[in-house]
Design a protein around this motif. Sequence first.
Motif, PDB file in Angstrom:
ATOM      1  N   ARG A   1      -8.632  30.344   7.711  1.00 55.80           N
ATOM      2  CA  ARG A   1      -9.873  29.647   8.548  1.00 55.80           C
ATOM      3  C   ARG A   1      -9.045  28.418   9.076  1.00 55.80           C
ATOM      4  O   ARG A   1      -9.834  27.414   9.294  1.00 55.80           O
ATOM      5  CB  ARG A   1     -11.157  29.389   8.128  1.00 55.80           C
ATOM      6  CG  ARG A   1     -11.782  30.526   7.345  1.00 55.80           C
ATOM      7  CD  ARG A   1     -12.046  31.773   8.134  1.00 55.80           C
ATOM      8  NE  ARG A   1     -12.371  32.696   7.117  1.00 55.80           N
ATOM      9  CZ  ARG A   1     -12.046  34.017   7.583  1.00 55.80           C
ATOM     10  NH1 ARG A   1     -11.715  34.485   8.360  1.00 55.80           N
ATOM     11  NH2 ARG A   1     -12.570  35.018   6.621  1.00 55.80           N
ATOM     12  N   ASN A  12      -9.006  37.606  13.320  1.00 60.07           N
ATOM     13  CA  ASN A  12     -10.028  37.423  14.335  1.00 60.07           C
ATOM     14  C   ASN A  12      -9.934  36.117  15.128  1.00 60.07           C
ATOM     15  O   ASN A  12     -10.071  36.103  16.291  1.00 60.07           O
ATOM     16  CB  ASN A  12     -11.549  37.835  13.836  1.00 60.07           C
ATOM     17  CG  ASN A  12     -12.455  38.139  14.842  1.00 60.07           C
ATOM     18  OD1 ASN A  12     -11.833  38.669  15.905  1.00 60.07           O
ATOM     19  ND2 ASN A  12     -13.755  37.620  14.656  1.00 60.07           N
ATOM     20  N   HIS A  13      -9.766  35.071  14.431  1.00 60.34           N
ATOM     21  CA  HIS A  13      -9.593  33.874  14.871  1.00 60.34           C
ATOM     22  C   HIS A  13      -8.294  33.656  15.762  1.00 60.34           C
ATOM     23  O   HIS A  13      -8.388  33.077  16.806  1.00 60.34           O
ATOM     24  CB  HIS A  13      -9.569  32.713  13.741  1.00 60.34           C
ATOM     25  CG  HIS A  13     -10.851  32.997  13.049  1.00 60.34           C
ATOM     26  ND1 HIS A  13     -12.075  33.146  13.228  1.00 60.34           N
ATOM     27  CD2 HIS A  13     -10.659  32.962  11.529  1.00 60.34           C
ATOM     28  CE1 HIS A  13     -12.783  33.005  12.205  1.00 60.34           C
ATOM     29  NE2 HIS A  13     -11.966  33.197  11.162  1.00 60.34           N
ATOM     30  N   HIS A  72      -9.014  35.280  19.233  1.00 58.35           N
ATOM     31  CA  HIS A  72      -9.678  34.547  20.143  1.00 58.35           C
ATOM     32  C   HIS A  72      -9.439  32.948  20.541  1.00 58.35           C
ATOM     33  O   HIS A  72      -9.892  32.530  21.481  1.00 58.35           O
ATOM     34  CB  HIS A  72     -11.389  34.605  19.345  1.00 58.35           C
ATOM     35  CG  HIS A  72     -11.751  36.083  19.518  1.00 58.35           C
ATOM     36  ND1 HIS A  72     -12.298  36.453  20.710  1.00 58.35           N
ATOM     37  CD2 HIS A  72     -11.878  36.804  18.422  1.00 58.35           C
ATOM     38  CE1 HIS A  72     -12.723  37.770  20.152  1.00 58.35           C
ATOM     39  NE2 HIS A  72     -12.378  38.160  19.066  1.00 58.35           N
ATOM     40  N   THR A  73      -8.767  32.567  19.527  1.00 57.85           N
ATOM     41  CA  THR A  73      -7.975  31.377  19.748  1.00 57.85           C
ATOM     42  C   THR A  73      -7.050  31.317  21.015  1.00 57.85           C
ATOM     43  O   THR A  73      -6.946  30.581  21.981  1.00 57.85           O
ATOM     44  CB  THR A  73      -7.341  30.684  18.714  1.00 57.85           C
ATOM     45  OG1 THR A  73      -8.286  30.497  17.400  1.00 57.85           O
ATOM     46  CG2 THR A  73      -6.861  29.173  18.891  1.00 57.85           C
TER      47      THR A  73
END
Lengths: 285, 557
Positions: free
Chosen positions: A69, A101-102, A105-106
Motif C-alpha cells: 500500500r 491493483n494500486h 490505477h495510479t
Amino acid sequence: MMLNTRFEQSKETAWCPGCGNFGIMNALESVLNELELKPHEVVICSGIGQAAKMPQYINANGFNGLHGRALPPATGIKIANKNLKVIINSGEGDTYGEGGNHFIHTIRRNIDIAHFVHNNQIYGLTKGQASPTTDMRFVTEVQAGGVILEPLNPVALAITMGASFVARSFSGDRAHLKEMMKAAITHKGYALVDILQPCISFNKVNTFKFYKERVYHMKEDYDYANKAQAFERSLEWGDRIPIGIFYRTEKPSYMEKIHHLSDGEILADKKPDPMEAEKFMDDFR
Amino acid sequence: MNYNILLGGAAGQGMNTVGGVLEKVITRAGYYIFFHKDYMSRVRGGHNFNQLRFSDTPLYTHQEKIDMIIAFSEETVEKHRKDLTDNGIILCPTDFNVADPRARALPFKEIAKELGNVKVFGTVIVGAVVKMFKLPLEIAEGVLSEYFSGEILKLNREALQRGYGLTEEKFELPVSELKDTITINGNQAVGLGALAAGCTFFSGYPMTPGTGVMNYIASKQKALGIVVEQAEDEIAALNMVLGASFAGARAMTSTSGGGYSLMVEAIGLAGIIETPAVIVNVQRPGPATGLPTRTAQGDLKFVISAAQDEIPRMVISLRSAEEAFYQTARAFNLADKYQIPVTILSDQYLADGGVTMPPYDFSKIKIERYLADAEEIGEAPYRRYKITEDGISPRIIPGTIPGQVFMVDSDEHDEFGHIIESGELRNQMMEKRMKKMDGIRQDVREPWHLGSENPELLLVGWGSVYGAFKEAVERFGREGKEVGALVFGDVWPLPIRKITAYAKKAKRIITVEGNYSGQLAELIQQETCIPMKERFNKYDGRAWSHEEIYRRVQEVL
C-alpha cells in the motif's frame, strides 16, 4: 545550526552487506541534494519489505505504510499538499504483487509521484520465495518444482496502461540510475523507474554479474515518444536487457485536471469556516 | 394527527419521482415528514416501496399502519393491503385487477395519454393526492416548476389540475403554518456535517448503502475547492485518507460492512501511526454480500475491535439524521484530538430515510485541529511520538516547519517514528497509545434517556432504533406504564454511568437490537457485569417499527 538542510543517509541499516539497495540509496541521496530539494519538502513513501525500509534511512519525511500500500498514501499526500515532493521506494513484490491493483490505477491517475521499484526478482524479507518478476523455472522452497507462472513485465504493463514516464535502470550503474531518478522526480505526472537489483542472499541466478553482462543503454537516438516502439523494446529480456527511458510523454497530470487543485489553495493549508457550508442547507429546503 | 402514504411498484416505474414531488409539497405546506425507503438490489423491476409519513409535529420513525397506498403494481396492493386502515384508500390505475373495497381505480394513464405524454401520469397522481389531503394546489404548482420548465412544465401543470379534479377531499389535515425546515436523510446529514467540519479530502469506493455520503460531498467539490477521489478499492480508500490526513487535510471515507472489512488493516495503521481518520460504516446485513439494500446493526462487535492487536479508537453510532450532522463534525474533532481513527456507525434505515427538522445550527460547529506550532516544537529534532502523560504527542504537518522532518511507520517505532524491536520501547509505545483511551473515556457521551425516570421496564438500544423507541415509550407513558429507555450513541468506549444507574432502578431490562445475538447486550455485560438476559433481536434486514416494539413488550409484560 539548522536541522536537516541536506539529505543524508543513516549509517546503520538492516540490509545485507553488498545488497543492491545501497546503490539505490546512494543515488537517491545525491539526486535529492543535486536537485537542491530540502528534506522537509520531501516525503518518501513505502510499503513493506527490505526496499521499503528506505524512508527509515534518509532524513526526509517518511510514510512507511502497509505491505502493498505504498501508492494510496502517496496519492493522498500529494493531493493534500501539492508542494511536497512525493517519492516512493518499494520492492517489486510490494508494488506488482500485493499492491498490483494500486499500481494499475495510479498509472491511470497520472499523479505527480516518482516511483522507484527495487526489482530483485525475489522475495527478500520473507526469505526467498518467488516474486511477480521471478523468471520461470526458478526453484525456491515454495516453488520447489520451479516457477510455473509467467513473470510480470512491469515496463510493458506500464506502457500499455498509458503511464507517462516508464524507465528501467540498474542499481550497479550509478550514473545511469541518477539520471533516471532525476528525470522521474522532475517529470510531471506518474513516473515509474523499475530498478534491477541483485539480492545477494536469495537470488543466486540474477546476480550482479548476471545483470552487468546483460544490461545495455538504449541508444541516444532512441525515440521514447514512440509508444509502439517502446512496447516492442520492453519485451526484450534475456541475453540483452535494455535500460533507460522506454516511454515518455506530456499529458495532463491528475493535479492539472482538477483546476481548483492546481490553481487553488493547498488542501492542507485551508482554514475552513463551518459557516461556509451553511448555504448548502438550501438543497434540503 | 399523522398520515402514512405507501408508494409501491417495480424499480424504474417513476414512484421515486412521485414520492419526491409529494415530499416537497408536504414539507413546503409546513408539515413534517419521515420518509422510509425499502428497495431491492436491482436497477429495474422487483418490488420496491417508499413510505411517506407526515404530521403537523416532528416525526422520528416510520410506521406499519398505512392510510393510502399508491399502487404502481398489483403486487403492491397484495403485499400491503393488510396494513391499510379501514378508512384508508388504494389509488391504482384502471387496468389493475384489485378486489378490495378500499380501492379506487382512477384514469391516470388515460389522462396522461389524452394530454399527449404518458410520462405525466405521475403528476396526475400527485394532483389526486394533493386534493385528498387538502394540500395547497399552488404549492404543488411551485414544486413542479423546480422539476420542469417550458412546455413540459405547462403539460405537468395541466396534469396536476386534471388529477386534482379526479378526487375529493378525504383526510382531515390541520392547517399548518409555514416554517423554515430542512428534509434530509442520514447520508446527506453525514456529508453536510463533514463539510461543516472542514473535511477537504474524501476517498471512497461505491458500496450500498454508504455511497450517498460520497455522492453528497462530491457535489460540493468545486464550490469548496475540496477533492473527492473514487479509489480502486476500499483498501486504497482508507490508505489515501491516511496519506492526506498525515499531510494535513481533514479526511474521511465511507462504506458498508464489506468495504470496512477491506479497510481493517489500515484501521490498525491509523492506530499505530496515530493519524486521524473518520470512517463511516453504513451497515447492511452481512456476512459477505448479505442483503445489500437492507438495514442492520450487525457490525458493532466487529468495528470496536477491527484490526489485529489493540489500538485506541472511538465508535459513534448515529441515532437520527439530526444528530448525524453534529456527531460527524464532532468525530473529526475527536479524531484530531486523540490522533485516532473514529468510526461512525450508521445503517441503511437511517441513511436512506428523509426527515424534516429545523435547520442545523452551523454556529455550533467548531473546528479544532490540535496541531502544534514551530514554537512548541522548538529547535531540537522533532519527536513525532514523544512520550507524554496523556499519551498524546504534539503533532505537526510535514513541510510546515523548515528543518523538521518526521516519519510515520506501521512497524513499532521509537519517538522519532523509526523502526525498533526493543521490548522496553515496545511497551512504552503500546502504553502511550492505549493511555489515550483514558482521555477518550472522559469525552464519551452517556446514552439518551426516554420515558419513565423510575422504569419498571427499561428498554436499551443503540443507533437508529431511537425513533421507534421514542414513539413506543411515549405510548406506554400515555397508558400509564412505567417504561423507560436508554439509547446509546457513543458505543466505544462504552459509557457506563447511566446504564449502571438505571439498571439499579429498573425491575426488568430488555435490549432491542438489529442483530442476531444482541451485541450491545454483550458489550454492556462485558463492561459493567450487569446481566443482560432479555434480548429482542431482529436480523431480517428490516428496521424495528414502534408498533413492533410495543407488541413485543406487551407480550412479555
